[in-house]
Design a protein around this motif. Structure first.
Motif: not given
Length: 505
Positions: A22, A121, A145, A147, A149, A155
């Motif tokens: 992120i 998150n 987010f 993975n 990111a 999102v």
């Protein structure tokens, strides 16, 4: 509210893989980024890892050297929470523990300026609960987010009960400015993706437990017929069974043990055995060095190719008929009830009934059922099942024609709605219920499932393409076959069918 300007300093708390990712996204978008972690040296190491990864992209010609340098210059480690006091956006990416996160946000609220947006998150915890003890819960939202990111487009912008519309809009527009595909969702268990995706795993797991086919065959059908990037067993092995099983249990518990979200005993057994997938070397598949690769089952036939008589076949199977003709197979069209006659065999697209049940209901001899494909013109595999009294010669005749058309034929036991059809119907059903309950819009749900988990088509758009009558009929037949509320059709599906409207209207 418009996107946060690049003059806004962004803080990320948690320098693990997700937090570092992120931070990289925000820095590459032009923001100064402060990265904080309670572990000494973790933030510095994360920035060094980002530097190394970006250097590889430069070497591969995928990133300009000046972009690499600018991104790293914007990333700074921050040793204390106090150093984040002037940030305009703080994103938390720490351990999934409610008490720990609430303690962190309470400390941040005391430190930060009043207009700072606080975001979590979290993939599973309630934003409403996280924000409940804040003095100003309206400035907190989820910013979930996926993975890794920097690579994954989706999102989820998650609004809790108190989240202000302006904060959600600012996060949505900021994520969009960062090159992501944001979607709005309410803070309900699983948000969009982790809720709607449960049937993708659950239906394959159920068929495996019932002995309908093996892992490799079921995965191959989801890929080669359904158009999904991976099958359920490949994907859960990649995610890790400890993680995937925990998410399923969390959603199951949160929905008061609604059987649609029932965890799998097979997956629990893998977790109990420590066979967590790729990361442990064994899961549904064996990844150890000497392990042989499992191949999907495939039927072959030496029967002569029979003409195909299409009796009133509808739009869903017309691409298959075109494929037959392109491969030199004679197709004869005549009125009827949507059946294909191939020699002694009767072939039909599954409608959710067992082959044996449908054969008895309709008085059909030698009935075989075909599974759904995303696109019969480009699919390379198709699932096939048949009633117990179907003759071997009839099976061979159908397999010969499908093989001549370039399709690998993978057998399934006589099971309701086979694999791809039941999975798509259940994905559409769960997505429809999410719309009905105001979790997200149809467009955002379809976008989330395509951008977040790489589905070949949004489940609601897929249901519209199949026809709501087909989806509802399939679900009714699944419910009748199993006698379980798990397969009950969503009220929204039934309502839109009665109204003659699509799910996107």
């Amino acid at each position: 509210m418009s996107a946060l300007t690049t003059q806004t300093t962004v803080a990320v708390i948690g320098a693990g893989a997700m937090g570092a990712g992120i931070a990289q996204v925000a820095a590459q978008a032009g923001h100064g980024v402060l990265l904080h972690d309670s572990r000494s040296g973790a933030a510095e190491q994360a920035i060094a890892n980002i530097d190394s990864q970006l250097a590889k992209r430069v070497a591969a010609g995928k990133l300009a050297p000046h972009q690499h340098a600018a991104c790293i210059a914007r990333l700074q480690p921050c040793a204390s929470l106090e150093g984040l006091a002037d940030c305009g956006l703080i994103i938390e990416a720490i351990v999934e523990n409610l008490a720990v996160k609430r303690e962190l946000f309470a400390a941040l609220e005391a430190l930060c300026r009043p207009d700072c947006i606080l975001a979590s998150n979290t993939s599973s915890l309630s934003i409403t609960t996280l924000a409940a003890e804040l003095q100003r819960p309206e400035r907190m939202a989820g910013l979930h987010f996926f993975n890794p990111a920097p690579v994954m487009a989706l999102v989820e912008v998650v609004s809790g009960l108190a989240t202000s519309a302006s904060v959600a809009a600012a996060l949505y527009n900021t994520a969009k400015a960062w090159g992501k595909k944001p979607v709005h969702t309410r803070s309900t268990p699983g948000f969009i993706v982790n809720r709607v995706a449960r049937p993708f795993y659950a239906e394959s797991l159920r068929l495996l437990q019932e002995g309908a086919a093996d892992c490799a065959s079921l995965d191959a059908l989801m890929r080669d017929a359904g158009g999904f990037r991976m099958g359920a067993f490949e994907l859960t092995d990649l995610i890790g069974h400890d993680v995937n099983y925990a998410v399923t249990c969390s959603v199951f518990d949160a929905y008061y043990h609604d059987m649609r979200f029932q965890p799998s005993l097979l997956q629990k057994e893998l977790v109990d055995a420590g066979r967590l997938g790729r990361k442990s070397g064994q899961g549904f598949y064996d990844y150890r060095e000497a392990a042989a690769k499992t191949q999907p089952a495939r039927l072959t036939s030496t029967s002569a190719i029979e003409p195909v008589v299409a009796e009133g076949v509808g739009a869903l199977l017309k691409p298959l008929l075109q494929r037959f003709e392109a491969r030199g197979i004679t197709v004869i069209q005549r009125p009827g009830a949507g059946l294909l006659r191939i020699g002694d065999a009767t072939l039909a697209l599954s409608d959710g009934r067992l082959a044996a049940q449908r054969a008895r209901d309709e008085g059909l001899d030698n009935l075989l059922l075909l599974d759904l494909a995303l696109d019969y013109t480009s699919a390379t595999r198709v699932g096939l099942s048949w009633a117990a009294d179907c003759s071997q010669s009839a099976i061979d005749q159908v397999v010969a024609v499908l093989s001549q058309a370039g399709l690998h034929v993978t057998p399934l036991s006589d099971t309701p709605a086979l694999l791809v059809l039941r999975t798509v119907a259940m994905l559409a059903n769960e997505a429809a219920d999410a719309v009905l309950q105001g979790v997200a819009s149809p467009a955002d749900i379809d976008l989330a499932m395509c951008a977040g988990v790489n589905y070949p088509r949004g489940p609601l758009a897929w249901a519209d393409a199949l026809g709501l009558a087909t989806v509802v009929h399939t679900l009714h037949n699944l419910q009748a076959a199993y006698g379980e509320a798990r397969y009950r059709p969503s009220l929204l599906l039934r309502r839109r069918l009665a109204e003659g409207r699509s799910l996107h209207e």
